[in-house]
Design a protein around this motif. Sequence first.
Motif, PDB file in Angstrom:
ATOM      1  N   ARG A  46       0.823  -1.206   0.000  1.00 11.34           N
ATOM      2  CA  ARG A  46       0.000   0.000   0.000  1.00 11.34           C
ATOM      3  C   ARG A  46       0.865   1.267   0.000  1.00 11.34           C
ATOM      4  NH1 ARG A  46      -5.275   1.442   0.969  1.00 11.34           N
ATOM      5  NH2 ARG A  46      -5.587  -0.376  -0.352  1.00 11.34           N
ATOM      6  N   LEU A  47       1.958   1.235   0.749  1.00 12.61           N
ATOM      7  CA  LEU A  47       2.862   2.385   0.772  1.00 12.61           C
ATOM      8  C   LEU A  47       3.449   2.644  -0.621  1.00 12.61           C
ATOM      9  CD1 LEU A  47       5.024   2.373   4.036  1.00 12.61           C
ATOM     10  CD2 LEU A  47       3.607   4.241   3.145  1.00 12.61           C
ATOM     11  N   ARG A  48       3.802   1.581  -1.308  1.00 10.98           N
ATOM     12  CA  ARG A  48       4.362   1.746  -2.655  1.00 10.98           C
ATOM     13  C   ARG A  48       3.313   2.302  -3.617  1.00 10.98           C
ATOM     14  NH1 ARG A  48       7.738  -3.978  -2.418  1.00 10.98           N
ATOM     15  NH2 ARG A  48       9.650  -3.090  -1.505  1.00 10.98           N
ATOM     16  N   LEU A  49       2.057   1.884  -3.421  1.00  8.78           N
ATOM     17  CA  LEU A  49       0.973   2.418  -4.238  1.00  8.78           C
ATOM     18  C   LEU A  49       0.783   3.907  -3.967  1.00  8.78           C
ATOM     19  CD1 LEU A  49      -1.493   2.059  -6.124  1.00  8.78           C
ATOM     20  CD2 LEU A  49      -2.820   1.422  -4.088  1.00  8.78           C
ATOM     21  N   ILE A  50       0.750   4.273  -2.689  1.00 14.60           N
ATOM     22  CA  ILE A  50       0.587   5.681  -2.318  1.00 14.60           C
ATOM     23  C   ILE A  50       1.732   6.515  -2.888  1.00 14.60           C
ATOM     24  CG2 ILE A  50       0.544   7.291  -0.370  1.00 14.60           C
ATOM     25  CD1 ILE A  50      -0.758   5.003   1.271  1.00 14.60           C
ATOM     26  N   ARG A  51       2.940   6.003  -2.748  1.00 15.53           N
ATOM     27  CA  ARG A  51       4.113   6.733  -3.223  1.00 15.53           C
ATOM     28  C   ARG A  51       4.046   6.947  -4.732  1.00 15.53           C
ATOM     29  NH1 ARG A  51      10.473   4.844  -2.730  1.00 15.53           N
ATOM     30  NH2 ARG A  51      11.376   6.928  -2.871  1.00 15.53           N
ATOM     31  N   ALA A  52       3.637   5.924  -5.470  1.00 17.41           N
ATOM     32  CA  ALA A  52       3.530   6.051  -6.926  1.00 17.41           C
ATOM     33  C   ALA A  52       2.466   7.079  -7.298  1.00 17.41           C
ATOM     34  CB  ALA A  52       3.193   4.700  -7.547  1.00 17.41           C
ATOM     35  N   MET A  53       1.350   7.064  -6.604  1.00 20.40           N
ATOM     36  CA  MET A  53       0.270   7.999  -6.905  1.00 20.40           C
ATOM     37  C   MET A  53       0.705   9.441  -6.655  1.00 20.40           C
ATOM     38  SD  MET A  53      -3.022   5.929  -5.386  1.00 20.40           S
ATOM     39  CE  MET A  53      -4.244   7.098  -5.969  1.00 20.40           C
ATOM     40  N   ILE A  54       1.404   9.668  -5.540  1.00 18.29           N
ATOM     41  CA  ILE A  54       1.775  11.032  -5.162  1.00 18.29           C
ATOM     42  C   ILE A  54       2.998  11.519  -5.929  1.00 18.29           C
ATOM     43  CG2 ILE A  54       2.621  12.467  -3.253  1.00 18.29           C
ATOM     44  CD1 ILE A  54       0.822  10.821  -1.395  1.00 18.29           C
ATOM     45  N   GLN A  55       4.048  10.701  -5.975  1.00 22.35           N
ATOM     46  CA  GLN A  55       5.311  11.152  -6.540  1.00 22.35           C
ATOM     47  C   GLN A  55       5.348  11.054  -8.061  1.00 22.35           C
ATOM     48  OE1 GLN A  55       8.619   9.241  -4.589  1.00 22.35           O
ATOM     49  NE2 GLN A  55       8.219  10.231  -2.639  1.00 22.35           N
ATOM     50  N   VAL A  56       4.804   9.967  -8.618  1.00 22.79           N
ATOM     51  CA  VAL A  56       4.840   9.782 -10.072  1.00 22.79           C
ATOM     52  C   VAL A  56       3.591  10.381 -10.720  1.00 22.79           C
ATOM     53  CG1 VAL A  56       5.037   8.117 -11.949  1.00 22.79           C
ATOM     54  CG2 VAL A  56       6.229   7.702  -9.786  1.00 22.79           C
ATOM     55  N   GLY A  57       2.426  10.042 -10.142  1.00 18.99           N
ATOM     56  CA  GLY A  57       1.178  10.546 -10.715  1.00 18.99           C
ATOM     57  C   GLY A  57       0.834  11.953 -10.312  1.00 18.99           C
ATOM     58  N   ARG A  58       1.545  12.500  -9.302  1.00 14.57           N
ATOM     59  CA  ARG A  58       1.290  13.854  -8.799  1.00 14.57           C
ATOM     60  C   ARG A  58      -0.160  14.039  -8.371  1.00 14.57           C
ATOM     61  NH1 ARG A  58       5.799  16.745  -9.587  1.00 14.57           N
ATOM     62  NH2 ARG A  58       7.260  16.089 -11.212  1.00 14.57           N
ATOM     63  N   VAL A  59      -0.709  13.005  -7.753  1.00 17.49           N
ATOM     64  CA  VAL A  59      -2.087  13.063  -7.265  1.00 17.49           C
ATOM     65  C   VAL A  59      -2.073  13.673  -5.861  1.00 17.49           C
ATOM     66  CG1 VAL A  59      -4.140  11.699  -6.715  1.00 17.49           C
ATOM     67  CG2 VAL A  59      -2.656  11.018  -8.621  1.00 17.49           C
ATOM     68  N   PRO A  60      -2.912  14.663  -5.588  1.00 19.61           N
ATOM     69  CA  PRO A  60      -2.952  15.254  -4.250  1.00 19.61           C
ATOM     70  C   PRO A  60      -3.337  14.235  -3.184  1.00 19.61           C
ATOM     71  CG  PRO A  60      -4.135  16.618  -5.843  1.00 19.61           C
ATOM     72  CD  PRO A  60      -3.824  15.327  -6.532  1.00 19.61           C
ATOM     73  N   VAL A  61      -2.857  14.447  -1.965  1.00 21.81           N
ATOM     74  CA  VAL A  61      -3.106  13.496  -0.875  1.00 21.81           C
ATOM     75  C   VAL A  61      -4.600  13.289  -0.655  1.00 21.81           C
ATOM     76  CG1 VAL A  61      -2.864  13.128   1.618  1.00 21.81           C
ATOM     77  CG2 VAL A  61      -0.906  13.923   0.284  1.00 21.81           C
ATOM     78  N   ALA A  62      -5.383  14.368  -0.692  1.00 27.26           N
ATOM     79  CA  ALA A  62      -6.828  14.233  -0.473  1.00 27.26           C
ATOM     80  C   ALA A  62      -7.468  13.344  -1.536  1.00 27.26           C
ATOM     81  CB  ALA A  62      -7.482  15.611  -0.477  1.00 27.26           C
ATOM     82  N   THR A  63      -6.977  13.464  -2.773  1.00 25.54           N
ATOM     83  CA  THR A  63      -7.506  12.630  -3.849  1.00 25.54           C
ATOM     84  C   THR A  63      -7.058  11.189  -3.692  1.00 25.54           C
ATOM     85  OG1 THR A  63      -7.462  14.541  -5.333  1.00 25.54           O
ATOM     86  CG2 THR A  63      -7.657  12.375  -6.356  1.00 25.54           C
ATOM     87  N   VAL A  64      -5.811  10.987  -3.248  1.00 31.45           N
ATOM     88  CA  VAL A  64      -5.327   9.631  -2.975  1.00 31.45           C
ATOM     89  C   VAL A  64      -6.232   8.963  -1.949  1.00 31.45           C
ATOM     90  CG1 VAL A  64      -3.441   8.277  -1.983  1.00 31.45           C
ATOM     91  CG2 VAL A  64      -2.934  10.137  -3.567  1.00 31.45           C
ATOM     92  N   LYS A  65      -6.595   9.701  -0.924  1.00 35.90           N
ATOM     93  CA  LYS A  65      -7.468   9.144   0.115  1.00 35.90           C
ATOM     94  C   LYS A  65      -8.816   8.741  -0.465  1.00 35.90           C
ATOM     95  CE  LYS A  65      -9.181  10.131   4.772  1.00 35.90           C
ATOM     96  NZ  LYS A  65      -9.181  11.123   5.890  1.00 35.90           N
ATOM     97  N   GLU A  66      -9.370   9.582  -1.338  1.00 30.09           N
ATOM     98  CA  GLU A  66     -10.653   9.270  -1.957  1.00 30.09           C
ATOM     99  C   GLU A  66     -10.543   8.038  -2.857  1.00 30.09           C
ATOM    100  OE1 GLU A  66     -14.032  11.357  -4.856  1.00 30.09           O
ATOM    101  OE2 GLU A  66     -12.243  12.475  -4.249  1.00 30.09           O
ATOM    102  N   VAL A  67      -9.481   7.987  -3.671  1.00 32.47           N
ATOM    103  CA  VAL A  67      -9.284   6.847  -4.572  1.00 32.47           C
ATOM    104  C   VAL A  67      -9.146   5.555  -3.782  1.00 32.47           C
ATOM    105  CG1 VAL A  67      -7.687   5.792  -6.219  1.00 32.47           C
ATOM    106  CG2 VAL A  67      -8.278   8.212  -6.442  1.00 32.47           C
ATOM    107  N   LEU A  68      -8.318   5.578  -2.729  1.00 31.85           N
ATOM    108  CA  LEU A  68      -8.105   4.371  -1.936  1.00 31.85           C
ATOM    109  C   LEU A  68      -9.374   3.947  -1.206  1.00 31.85           C
ATOM    110  CD1 LEU A  68      -4.534   5.039  -0.495  1.00 31.85           C
ATOM    111  CD2 LEU A  68      -5.187   3.606  -2.431  1.00 31.85           C
ATOM    112  N   GLY A  69     -10.216   4.934  -0.870  1.00 29.49           N
ATOM    113  CA  GLY A  69     -11.505   4.579  -0.271  1.00 29.49           C
ATOM    114  C   GLY A  69     -12.344   3.733  -1.197  1.00 29.49           C
ATOM    115  N   HIS A  70     -12.324   4.067  -2.494  1.00 33.12           N
ATOM    116  CA  HIS A  70     -13.052   3.257  -3.481  1.00 33.12           C
ATOM    117  C   HIS A  70     -12.369   1.900  -3.679  1.00 33.12           C
ATOM    118  CE1 HIS A  70     -15.652   6.577  -4.363  1.00 33.12           C
ATOM    119  NE2 HIS A  70     -14.692   7.316  -4.878  1.00 33.12           N
ATOM    120  N   VAL A  71     -11.042   1.902  -3.691  1.00 34.59           N
ATOM    121  CA  VAL A  71     -10.300   0.651  -3.852  1.00 34.59           C
ATOM    122  C   VAL A  71     -10.653  -0.330  -2.735  1.00 34.59           C
ATOM    123  CG1 VAL A  71      -7.981  -0.361  -3.706  1.00 34.59           C
ATOM    124  CG2 VAL A  71      -8.371   1.663  -5.127  1.00 34.59           C
ATOM    125  N   ASP A  72     -10.803   0.178  -1.516  1.00 34.16           N
ATOM    126  CA  ASP A  72     -11.017  -0.686  -0.354  1.00 34.16           C
ATOM    127  C   ASP A  72     -12.475  -1.035  -0.106  1.00 34.16           C
ATOM    128  OD1 ASP A  72      -8.294  -0.676   0.155  1.00 34.16           O
ATOM    129  OD2 ASP A  72      -8.402   1.055   1.502  1.00 34.16           O
TER     130      ASP A  72
END
Length: 214
Positions: A46-72
Amino acid sequence: MRLAELSERSGVSTSTIKYYLREGLLAPGRQINTTTAEYDEEHLRRLRLIRAMIQVGRVPVATVKEVLGHVDDDSLGRAIRVGAAVWALPQVPEPDEEDEYVQAAHAEVDTLLDRLGWENAKRLSPLSPAYRSLVVGVAAFRRLGYSWGAEQLAPYAELMHRTAVLDVDNMEAHPSEAERIEFAVLGAILNEPLLQALHRLAQEEETTRRYGFE
């Protein structure tokens, strides 16, 4: 593993991991005592997924939280989970529906979907960010005087459908449902830039074949 090892293996600092835990992006570890917790391979993935989303995809943290909410959210079906997660990613601005070029673009995109027989895409069009992105792009071409529409887009759309088949085949190759959904989200964030890069390389190859380096 303890927090320090999780940090070392993931490449994410302990302070950032603690921040992700506070924000709910990362599930709590198994509590050993009042000050120490243990983490496992799921936390690492999960940490590697978060890191890829934020650092590579430049997705904001709030959006990462929303996306992961749907994933889970395993109460949803797979198609809805994937769609909701991908739709939560940053999208183009809403088109101006009063603009004549946008209206013409809508007609062209709807004609394209009818021509391809993409009934599901057409049903989802009022909600779909991808549909809106296509409308915005077609409108921009037409505003500049290019008759870009269903006829020109159809061959590209057929190639993209073949790509989508590969995407879903690769997603289904993963053993767990969580991995499949995560892979689909990563595909939207990481695979699209890869496909864009391949497209540009192919253009470089073809233009130099036809016209040389001069």
